[in-house]
Scaffold this motif. Structure first.
Motif, PDB file in Angstrom:
ATOM      1  N   TYR A 172      14.099  27.068 -30.690  1.00  0.00           N
ATOM      2  CA  TYR A 172      14.823  28.325 -30.507  1.00  0.00           C
ATOM      3  C   TYR A 172      16.178  28.328 -31.205  1.00  0.00           C
ATOM      4  O   TYR A 172      16.755  29.396 -31.440  1.00  0.00           O
ATOM      5  N   ASN A 173      16.702  27.187 -31.552  1.00  0.00           N
ATOM      6  CA  ASN A 173      18.001  27.121 -32.220  1.00  0.00           C
ATOM      7  C   ASN A 173      17.893  27.241 -33.745  1.00  0.00           C
ATOM      8  O   ASN A 173      18.914  27.215 -34.435  1.00  0.00           O
ATOM      9  N   TYR A 174      16.673  27.390 -34.236  1.00  0.00           N
ATOM     10  CA  TYR A 174      16.479  27.387 -35.692  1.00  0.00           C
ATOM     11  C   TYR A 174      16.302  28.794 -36.237  1.00  0.00           C
ATOM     12  O   TYR A 174      15.509  29.589 -35.719  1.00  0.00           O
ATOM     13  N   THR A 175      17.020  29.094 -37.328  1.00  0.00           N
ATOM     14  CA  THR A 175      16.836  30.324 -38.110  1.00  0.00           C
ATOM     15  C   THR A 175      16.816  29.929 -39.582  1.00  0.00           C
ATOM     16  O   THR A 175      17.711  29.209 -40.052  1.00  0.00           O
ATOM     17  N   GLY A 176      15.790  30.390 -40.285  1.00  0.00           N
ATOM     18  CA  GLY A 176      15.654  30.050 -41.705  1.00  0.00           C
ATOM     19  C   GLY A 176      14.207  30.142 -42.111  1.00  0.00           C
ATOM     20  O   GLY A 176      13.404  30.858 -41.491  1.00  0.00           O
ATOM     21  N   PHE A 177      13.867  29.404 -43.153  1.00  0.00           N
ATOM     22  CA  PHE A 177      12.491  29.410 -43.656  1.00  0.00           C
ATOM     23  C   PHE A 177      11.801  28.101 -43.294  1.00  0.00           C
ATOM     24  O   PHE A 177      12.406  27.029 -43.334  1.00  0.00           O
ATOM     25  N   VAL A 178      10.523  28.234 -42.955  1.00  0.00           N
ATOM     26  CA  VAL A 178       9.711  27.080 -42.563  1.00  0.00           C
ATOM     27  C   VAL A 178       8.385  27.153 -43.308  1.00  0.00           C
ATOM     28  O   VAL A 178       7.743  28.215 -43.343  1.00  0.00           O
ATOM     29  N   LYS A 179       7.982  26.054 -43.869  1.00  0.00           N
ATOM     30  CA  LYS A 179       6.700  26.012 -44.571  1.00  0.00           C
ATOM     31  C   LYS A 179       5.566  25.896 -43.576  1.00  0.00           C
ATOM     32  O   LYS A 179       5.555  25.016 -42.724  1.00  0.00           O
ATOM     33  N   ASN A 180       4.619  26.810 -43.696  1.00  0.00           N
ATOM     34  CA  ASN A 180       3.408  26.748 -42.874  1.00  0.00           C
ATOM     35  C   ASN A 180       2.456  25.747 -43.510  1.00  0.00           C
ATOM     36  O   ASN A 180       1.948  25.974 -44.617  1.00  0.00           O
ATOM     37  N   SER A 181       2.239  24.638 -42.817  1.00  0.00           N
ATOM     38  CA  SER A 181       1.424  23.564 -43.396  1.00  0.00           C
ATOM     39  C   SER A 181      -0.019  23.999 -43.623  1.00  0.00           C
ATOM     40  O   SER A 181      -0.705  23.449 -44.484  1.00  0.00           O
ATOM     41  N   GLY A 182      -0.469  25.001 -42.864  1.00  0.00           N
ATOM     42  CA  GLY A 182      -1.854  25.455 -43.023  1.00  0.00           C
ATOM     43  C   GLY A 182      -2.077  26.309 -44.248  1.00  0.00           C
ATOM     44  O   GLY A 182      -3.105  26.194 -44.921  1.00  0.00           O
ATOM     45  N   THR A 183      -1.101  27.170 -44.570  1.00  0.00           N
ATOM     46  CA  THR A 183      -1.252  28.106 -45.692  1.00  0.00           C
ATOM     47  C   THR A 183      -0.342  27.802 -46.858  1.00  0.00           C
ATOM     48  O   THR A 183      -0.558  28.297 -47.973  1.00  0.00           O
ATOM     49  N   GLY A 184       0.705  27.036 -46.641  1.00  0.00           N
ATOM     50  CA  GLY A 184       1.678  26.751 -47.687  1.00  0.00           C
ATOM     51  C   GLY A 184       2.741  27.809 -47.827  1.00  0.00           C
ATOM     52  O   GLY A 184       3.663  27.675 -48.651  1.00  0.00           O
ATOM     53  N   ASN A 185       2.666  28.880 -47.038  1.00  0.00           N
ATOM     54  CA  ASN A 185       3.650  29.954 -47.113  1.00  0.00           C
ATOM     55  C   ASN A 185       4.988  29.521 -46.521  1.00  0.00           C
ATOM     56  O   ASN A 185       5.032  28.755 -45.560  1.00  0.00           O
ATOM     57  N   GLN A 186       6.067  30.061 -47.096  1.00  0.00           N
ATOM     58  CA  GLN A 186       7.395  29.883 -46.519  1.00  0.00           C
ATOM     59  C   GLN A 186       7.637  31.057 -45.579  1.00  0.00           C
ATOM     60  O   GLN A 186       7.740  32.210 -46.015  1.00  0.00           O
ATOM     61  N   CYS A 187       7.729  30.776 -44.284  1.00  0.00           N
ATOM     62  CA  CYS A 187       7.806  31.814 -43.263  1.00  0.00           C
ATOM     63  C   CYS A 187       9.236  31.975 -42.767  1.00  0.00           C
ATOM     64  O   CYS A 187       9.950  30.988 -42.558  1.00  0.00           O
ATOM     65  N   TYR A 188       9.606  33.216 -42.574  1.00  0.00           N
ATOM     66  CA  TYR A 188      10.957  33.529 -42.102  1.00  0.00           C
ATOM     67  C   TYR A 188      10.981  33.469 -40.583  1.00  0.00           C
ATOM     68  O   TYR A 188      10.234  34.182 -39.899  1.00  0.00           O
ATOM     69  N   VAL A 189      11.891  32.625 -40.060  1.00  0.00           N
ATOM     70  CA  VAL A 189      11.979  32.377 -38.623  1.00  0.00           C
ATOM     71  C   VAL A 189      13.382  32.730 -38.137  1.00  0.00           C
ATOM     72  O   VAL A 189      14.377  32.359 -38.766  1.00  0.00           O
ATOM     73  N   VAL A 190      13.460  33.468 -37.033  1.00  0.00           N
ATOM     74  CA  VAL A 190      14.733  33.781 -36.393  1.00  0.00           C
ATOM     75  C   VAL A 190      14.690  33.273 -34.960  1.00  0.00           C
ATOM     76  O   VAL A 190      13.854  33.701 -34.161  1.00  0.00           O
ATOM     77  N   LYS A 191      15.560  32.308 -34.657  1.00  0.00           N
ATOM     78  CA  LYS A 191      15.626  31.708 -33.321  1.00  0.00           C
ATOM     79  C   LYS A 191      14.254  31.255 -32.831  1.00  0.00           C
ATOM     80  O   LYS A 191      13.845  31.513 -31.713  1.00  0.00           O
ATOM     81  N   GLY A 192      13.574  30.590 -33.728  1.00  0.00           N
ATOM     82  CA  GLY A 192      12.290  29.986 -33.382  1.00  0.00           C
ATOM     83  C   GLY A 192      11.086  30.901 -33.463  1.00  0.00           C
ATOM     84  O   GLY A 192       9.957  30.440 -33.306  1.00  0.00           O
ATOM     85  N   VAL A 193      11.293  32.191 -33.712  1.00  0.00           N
ATOM     86  CA  VAL A 193      10.191  33.153 -33.722  1.00  0.00           C
ATOM     87  C   VAL A 193       9.905  33.594 -35.157  1.00  0.00           C
ATOM     88  O   VAL A 193      10.817  34.042 -35.877  1.00  0.00           O
ATOM     89  N   PHE A 194       8.655  33.486 -35.582  1.00  0.00           N
ATOM     90  CA  PHE A 194       8.245  33.930 -36.906  1.00  0.00           C
ATOM     91  C   PHE A 194       8.307  35.448 -36.983  1.00  0.00           C
ATOM     92  O   PHE A 194       7.714  36.159 -36.171  1.00  0.00           O
ATOM     93  N   GLN A 195       9.017  35.956 -38.011  1.00  0.00           N
ATOM     94  CA  GLN A 195       9.240  37.399 -38.150  1.00  0.00           C
ATOM     95  C   GLN A 195       8.122  38.029 -38.983  1.00  0.00           C
ATOM     96  O   GLN A 195       8.316  38.449 -40.130  1.00  0.00           O
ATOM     97  N   ILE A 196       6.945  38.140 -38.385  1.00  0.00           N
ATOM     98  CA  ILE A 196       5.777  38.621 -39.109  1.00  0.00           C
ATOM     99  C   ILE A 196       5.919  40.077 -39.541  1.00  0.00           C
ATOM    100  O   ILE A 196       5.286  40.525 -40.501  1.00  0.00           O
ATOM    101  N   GLY A 197       6.753  40.825 -38.857  1.00  0.00           N
ATOM    102  CA  GLY A 197       6.928  42.237 -39.206  1.00  0.00           C
ATOM    103  C   GLY A 197       8.035  42.496 -40.212  1.00  0.00           C
ATOM    104  O   GLY A 197       8.288  43.654 -40.564  1.00  0.00           O
ATOM    105  N   LYS A 198       8.672  41.442 -40.719  1.00  0.00           N
ATOM    106  CA  LYS A 198       9.805  41.618 -41.611  1.00  0.00           C
ATOM    107  C   LYS A 198       9.361  41.775 -43.058  1.00  0.00           C
ATOM    108  O   LYS A 198       8.634  40.947 -43.621  1.00  0.00           O
ATOM    109  N   THR A 199       9.806  42.865 -43.701  1.00  0.00           N
ATOM    110  CA  THR A 199       9.635  43.072 -45.134  1.00  0.00           C
ATOM    111  C   THR A 199      10.975  43.521 -45.694  1.00  0.00           C
ATOM    112  O   THR A 199      11.570  44.490 -45.198  1.00  0.00           O
ATOM    113  N   GLY A 200      11.449  42.832 -46.732  1.00  0.00           N
ATOM    114  CA  GLY A 200      12.733  43.175 -47.322  1.00  0.00           C
ATOM    115  C   GLY A 200      13.392  41.949 -47.913  1.00  0.00           C
ATOM    116  O   GLY A 200      12.746  40.932 -48.180  1.00  0.00           O
TER     117      GLY A 200
END
Length: 245
Positions: A172-200
């Motif tokens: 929950y203390n993390y905000t930034g990008f995290v690599k999804n080991s399953g897909t290789g995508n760099q995912c945008y995370v805010v306070k531990g939650v993946f922002q799947i609805g974020k475009t921009g």
């Protein structure tokens, strides 16, 4: 003259003597002698009878319910020194000091295997998958009742949200990008939650680089001039180079 006597028990002794003598007998005797003929021999202390050895019911094996408590036996002997899990029928029960902890709910690390399980009503809650808060307030990822020591982006099956977990704990203390080991995508995370609805456009708090993010992931496939939020930008491999007219 002599005085002799024998004592049969311990006591205080006051010795006295009485004598009769004829006239003119003074000086014919002067002293009395007191002799101890023998010591008292005490009666021996009785030897107590040995405690009877209780009969062991060797038919008691495994988990046995007695007076509302379920105990763990081996060949009739209560296993007071045992703490761990014991399988009975189709369940694995949490036993502490030989007694099933039937009211316990929480995470328990097996002293035999080192694996941590979610226990509910005294047995491993194998039907549960999701997140469970431990005694430290951390949210732990559980799969089929077992703590999942994983790192990456994982979905909570109970509410469809995605979380960034590290060694099985939501970050929950993390905000930034995290690599999804399953897909290789760099995912945008805010306070531990993946922002799947974020475009921009998202600026990395770690590097300061701006990226073009679509549905929560860096759009590496995007290049050239792209219109983002009503403005045009030069994008190379998902990275925002500059705004253009």
């Amino acid at each position: 003259p002599e005085v002799r006597f024998t004592l049969t028990e311990k006591t205080d002794v006051m010795v006295g003597a009485r004598a009769s003598a004829a006239a003119g007998a003074w000086g014919t005797w002067d002293d009395f002698y007191l002799y101890k003929d023998s010591d008292i021999t005490p009666d021996p202390e009785p030897t107590p009878d040995p405690e009877p050895t209780p009969d062991i019911d060797t038919s008691k094996n495994g988990l046995v319910k007695e007076n509302g408590i379920t105990n763990y036996y081996k060949k009739g002997v209560l296993q007071k020194n045992y703490t761990g899990f014991v399988k009975y029928e189709d369940r694995n029960y949490y036993v502490k000091n030989g007694v099933v902890q039937s009211t316990y709910k929480g995470l328990v690390k097996s002293p035999r295997t080192g694996i941590t399980y979610l226990v509910k009503n005294g047995y491993i809650y194998g039907v549960y998958s999701g997140f469970y808060r431990n005694s430290k307030g951390q949210w732990c990822y559980i799969i089929n009742g077992k703590f999942a020591n994983l790192t990456g982006i994982y979905k909570n099956p109970r509410n469809s949200k995605y979380f960034y977990i590290k060694r099985g704990i939501i970050q929950y203390n993390y905000t930034g990008f995290v690599k999804n080991s399953g897909t290789g995508n760099q995912c945008y995370v805010v306070k531990g939650v993946f922002q799947i609805g974020k475009t921009g456009i998202v600026k990395s708090p770690r590097t300061g680089i701006r990226y073009y993010v679509r549905r929560g992931k860096i759009a590496y496939s995007k290049g050239g001039i792209n219109k983002i939020s009503g403005k045009k930008y030069l994008v190379i491999n998902g990275r925002i180079i500059k705004a253009v007219k």
